[in-house]
Design an enzyme around this catalytic site. Structure first.
Site, short mmCIF file in Angstrom:
data_model
loop_
_atom_site.label_atom_id
_atom_site.label_comp_id
_atom_site.label_asym_id
_atom_site.label_seq_id
_atom_site.Cartn_x
_atom_site.Cartn_y
_atom_site.Cartn_z
N ASP A 197 -4.32 1.42 11.35
CA ASP A 197 -5.73 1.12 11.58
C ASP A 197 -5.85 0.49 12.98
O ASP A 197 -5.83 1.20 13.98
CB ASP A 197 -6.17 0.19 10.45
CG ASP A 197 -7.66 -0.09 10.42
OD1 ASP A 197 -8.37 0.35 11.32
OD2 ASP A 197 -8.12 -0.77 9.48
N LYS A 220 -6.37 6.03 11.54
CA LYS A 220 -7.77 5.86 11.96
C LYS A 220 -7.77 5.51 13.44
O LYS A 220 -7.89 4.34 13.81
CB LYS A 220 -8.36 4.65 11.22
CG LYS A 220 -9.22 4.94 10.03
CD LYS A 220 -9.88 3.63 9.63
CE LYS A 220 -10.31 3.65 8.20
NZ LYS A 220 -10.83 2.32 7.78
N ASP A 242 -5.90 -0.37 -1.30
CA ASP A 242 -6.70 -1.20 -2.19
C ASP A 242 -7.97 -1.73 -1.54
O ASP A 242 -8.13 -1.72 -0.32
CB ASP A 242 -5.88 -2.42 -2.62
CG ASP A 242 -5.75 -3.45 -1.50
OD1 ASP A 242 -5.41 -3.04 -0.37
OD2 ASP A 242 -6.01 -4.64 -1.73
N ARG A 295 -5.60 0.90 -6.22
CA ARG A 295 -4.35 1.46 -5.71
C ARG A 295 -3.89 2.65 -6.56
O ARG A 295 -3.18 3.52 -6.08
CB ARG A 295 -3.25 0.40 -5.69
CG ARG A 295 -3.47 -0.75 -4.72
CD ARG A 295 -2.16 -1.48 -4.48
NE ARG A 295 -2.33 -2.81 -3.90
CZ ARG A 295 -2.38 -3.06 -2.59
NH1 ARG A 295 -2.32 -2.07 -1.73
NH2 ARG A 295 -2.49 -4.30 -2.16
N ASP A 319 1.08 2.92 4.81
CA ASP A 319 0.04 3.79 4.24
C ASP A 319 -1.01 4.15 5.27
O ASP A 319 -1.44 5.29 5.35
CB ASP A 319 -0.59 3.15 2.99
CG ASP A 319 -1.11 1.75 3.23
OD1 ASP A 319 -0.83 1.17 4.31
OD2 ASP A 319 -1.79 1.20 2.34
N GLY A 326 0.77 -1.24 0.00
CA GLY A 326 0.00 0.00 0.00
C GLY A 326 0.80 1.29 0.00
O GLY A 326 0.27 2.37 -0.27
N PHE A 351 -14.19 2.96 4.85
CA PHE A 351 -13.36 2.08 4.03
C PHE A 351 -12.76 2.90 2.89
O PHE A 351 -13.44 3.24 1.93
CB PHE A 351 -14.20 0.92 3.49
CG PHE A 351 -13.36 -0.23 3.04
CD1 PHE A 351 -13.45 -1.46 3.67
CD2 PHE A 351 -12.46 -0.09 1.99
CE1 PHE A 351 -12.66 -2.53 3.27
CE2 PHE A 351 -11.66 -1.16 1.59
CZ PHE A 351 -11.77 -2.37 2.23
N VAL A 352 -11.47 3.23 3.02
CA VAL A 352 -10.86 4.12 2.04
C VAL A 352 -9.94 3.36 1.07
O VAL A 352 -9.31 2.37 1.46
CB VAL A 352 -10.07 5.27 2.71
CG1 VAL A 352 -10.99 6.26 3.37
CG2 VAL A 352 -9.04 4.73 3.72
C1 PRP Z 1 -2.98 -2.66 5.37
C2 PRP Z 1 -2.14 -1.40 5.41
C3 PRP Z 1 -1.39 -1.51 6.70
C4 PRP Z 1 -2.29 -2.35 7.56
C5 PRP Z 1 -2.91 -1.49 8.60
O1 PRP Z 1 -2.21 -3.67 4.85
O2 PRP Z 1 -1.30 -1.34 4.29
O3 PRP Z 1 -0.14 -2.15 6.54
O4 PRP Z 1 -3.31 -2.91 6.73
O5 PRP Z 1 -3.85 -2.19 9.35
P1 PRP Z 1 -3.67 -2.51 10.88
O6 PRP Z 1 -3.23 -1.26 11.56
O7 PRP Z 1 -5.08 -2.91 11.28
O8 PRP Z 1 -2.71 -3.63 11.02
P2 PRP Z 1 -2.78 -4.89 4.01
O9 PRP Z 1 -2.61 -6.13 4.81
O10 PRP Z 1 -4.16 -4.58 3.55
O11 PRP Z 1 -1.75 -5.00 2.83
P3 PRP Z 1 -1.46 -4.05 1.57
O12 PRP Z 1 -0.56 -2.95 2.04
O13 PRP Z 1 -0.78 -4.95 0.61
O14 PRP Z 1 -2.77 -3.51 1.04
#
Ligand code: PRP
Length: 205
Positions: free
Chosen positions: A118, A146, A174, A180, A115, A60, A167-168
């Site tokens: 959460d 968030k 993505d 993306r 990125d 991301g 949900f962004v």
């Molecule tokens: C997403 C994002 C963060 C993580 C944050 O990764 O890129 O790394 O979730 O969430 P959290 O604070 O609840 O752990 P994802 O697993 O979706 O992978 P991506 O970067 O490949 O989209």
């Protein structure tokens, strides 16, 4: 400079070609560019010419990372860690490391880039892994935060925007590996993830 708080932000109009899938536009391309420039300047001041190891989490961060480091006037080396959450339909999916760090960070100044912060589970696990490698210091940098979703006690040193629990997607983020490439951050239309819910493993966020 503190993060820009978008908790009460008014939704902006979505470019025509994305209106079916994106419900509202949360952060424009110009707003991102302006904030990323501020973050770059702040990082530059804090590290005062020291060489950085930038550790960026796949996937991301691709757009954010490119814009963030492009104008960073510091010597740096770049590496990636792959970490993904596969929820299998739930929100508390296990984390899977898909790529390990290659550079040695012992005694180094590390900037960890993600990125979105959460639940904080990803950042928490990655920091634990990095601290074992004995860097001189680690600072964390995320485009989006968030805080309302936080489960782990973790916060980032540099935050672009604080956002509501929506949900962004876009600017690297993505849904089911799509969106993306959008140059802005937008709120995904709920009908899109409802449609996919039966057929694809749902990633959290
Ligand atoms: C997403 C994002 C963060 C993580 C944050 O990764 O890129 O790394 O979730 O969430 P959290 O604070 O609840 O752990 P994802 O697993 O979706 O992978 P991506 O970067 O490949 O989209």
């Amino acid at each position: 400079m503190p993060a820009r708080d978008l908790a009460q932000a008014k939704p902006l109009p979505v470019p025509k070609q994305w209106q079916k899938e994106i419900e509202s536009l949360l952060i424009t391309e110009d707003q991102i560019a302006a904030r990323v420039a501020e973050m770059t300047a702040e990082i530059q001041r804090d590290f005062k010419g020291r060489e950085l190891v930038v550790v960026s989490l796949l996937t991301g961060t691709v757009l954010f990372l490119a814009d963030l480091i492009r104008h960073l006037e510091l010597p740096l080396r770049l590496d990636f860690m792959g970490v993904s959450s596969y929820g299998g339909g739930t929100e508390s999916g296990d984390l899977v490391f898909t790529k390990e760090l290659r550079l040695d960070v012992a005694g180094r100044d590390v900037l960890l880039v993600d990125d979105i912060l959460d639940t904080g589970k990803t950042m928490d696990r990655v920091l634990a892994k990095l601290f074992v490698l004995r860097p001189r210091r680690i600072k964390t940098c995320v485009l989006l935060d968030k805080p309302s979703r936080r489960v782990e006690k973790v916060q980032a040193d540099y935050v672009g925007f604080t956002i509501p629990d929506k949900f962004v997607v876009g600017y690297g983020l993505d849904f089911a590996e799509r969106y993306r490439n959008l140059p802005f951050v937008g709120v995904l239309h709920p009908k899109v993830y409802r449609q996919h819910a039966r057929t694809l493993p749902r990633k959290k966020r």
